[in-house]
Design a protein around this motif. Sequence first.
Motif, mmCIF file in Angstrom:
data_model
loop_
_atom_site.group_PDB
_atom_site.id
_atom_site.type_symbol
_atom_site.label_atom_id
_atom_site.label_comp_id
_atom_site.label_asym_id
_atom_site.label_seq_id
_atom_site.Cartn_x
_atom_site.Cartn_y
_atom_site.Cartn_z
ATOM 1 N N HIS A 12 -8.400 2.955 -3.712
ATOM 2 C CA HIS A 12 -8.289 2.412 -5.073
ATOM 3 C C HIS A 12 -9.621 1.906 -5.598
ATOM 4 O O HIS A 12 -9.671 1.471 -6.750
ATOM 5 N N SER A 21 -1.378 4.555 4.624
ATOM 6 C CA SER A 21 -2.268 3.590 5.309
ATOM 7 C C SER A 21 -1.727 3.247 6.691
ATOM 8 O O SER A 21 -2.469 3.237 7.668
ATOM 9 N N THR A 75 0.834 -1.196 0.000
ATOM 10 C CA THR A 75 0.000 0.000 0.000
ATOM 11 C C THR A 75 0.867 1.245 0.000
ATOM 12 O O THR A 75 2.086 1.166 0.182
ATOM 13 N N LYS A 80 -6.684 9.129 -8.924
ATOM 14 C CA LYS A 80 -7.753 8.235 -8.443
ATOM 15 C C LYS A 80 -9.014 8.381 -9.312
ATOM 16 O O LYS A 80 -9.017 9.165 -10.253
#
Length: 385
Positions: free
Chosen positions: A161, A86, A82, A194
Amino acid sequence: MSQVIPYGKQEITNEDIAAVTAALKGDYLTQGPLVAEFEKAFADFSGAKYAVAVTNATAALHLCALALKVQPGQKVLCTPNTFVASSNSILYCGGDVEFIDIDPDTYCLDLDLLEKKLSSSPAGTYSGVVAVDFAGYPVDFHRLHQVAKKHNLWIIEDACHAPGAEFQDSYSRWQRTGNGDFANFAVYSFHPVKHIATGEGGMIVTNSKELYEKVRILRTHGITKNPDEMSRNDGGWYMEMQTLGFNYRLPDILCALGLSQLKRIGTNLSRRRELANRYAQNLQGISGLKTPFAPASVKHSYHLYIVQTEKRLELYNYLKTKNILCQVHYIPVYQQPYYQQRYGKMSLPQMEKYYSQALSLPMYHSMTNAEQDRVVAEIRGFFGA
Ligand SMILES: *Cc1c(COP(=O)(O)O)cnc(C)c1O
């Protein structure tokens, strides 16, 4: 020289520009009516009851960890595959992170290993888990929820994601990421690569009113102006700082852009899935190149389209000379120098095998078939296929 094809990019339409212009001509630049409107629209999209817009997904993760009372002495389990934010969110609060290896097919946290780890540790060793719907592949949060419940863990779903991704639960019902039924919180990012873009921007969703109220007040300095929540009231100006919060507010201008982008998220998702199908078909049969795992039990949202090859470095460099700019997601978080200094060297075999071969090909919803065909042709050229 041929046009540059990046691995990801935003799409801004005239409609988006008109929406932002209208916001600029309005009365509010920061906290106006569009914040709540964007939150409501995003909650409806994800299926959760409550949504809180924040400056970016890193701020979102930080507020979730605070609201779940992460503190020194606590340990949280996390995937190493990741973006560093995170796990950083846990460290911000003084907590510690332990990484669990990934599943070699889905590239997400391996739930079998997670269960093994929890069953072999004394009760109370871990307080929560941060799981990422990696590349747009939805984690089986129904199963993760059952495991977490058994071991008394909270769950943060990093769904940056995967807006709109779905998985089938054990009763074959389709479940959407961030629908509020399984994770305590889910977070999304509106960074330009994104699915929807606001520049900087993020969203927290939850089904818990209590957690919703916590992150909402933490977003704005821990201050409330709601008379029902105050300990006294000196008059119309009066407000109270009740907890140590931050300024993590998303401005009205960016909410205008987010709202406008959100209207197209369905078509954008369909286009990404179509591009993924085209890649899978057109790259088929190249020996030494593996395309993503996409079983019928999931609706992948393809933030990234990741192939695997032992010639990853050569392919990356070759495509770069052709103005096709790929990327690698991710360097294992525990290999970052900061993490190595903090936790020492460690090794997770599936993560490392994955990292040594992974390459994110260009994937963005405004990509044309012609652009994609150029990428495919160059890859075929490289492999002589
Ligand atoms: C992009 C991303 C983030 C951070 O998002 P920002 O909005 O840039 O802070 C966190 N986690 C994952 C998995 C991401 O892809």
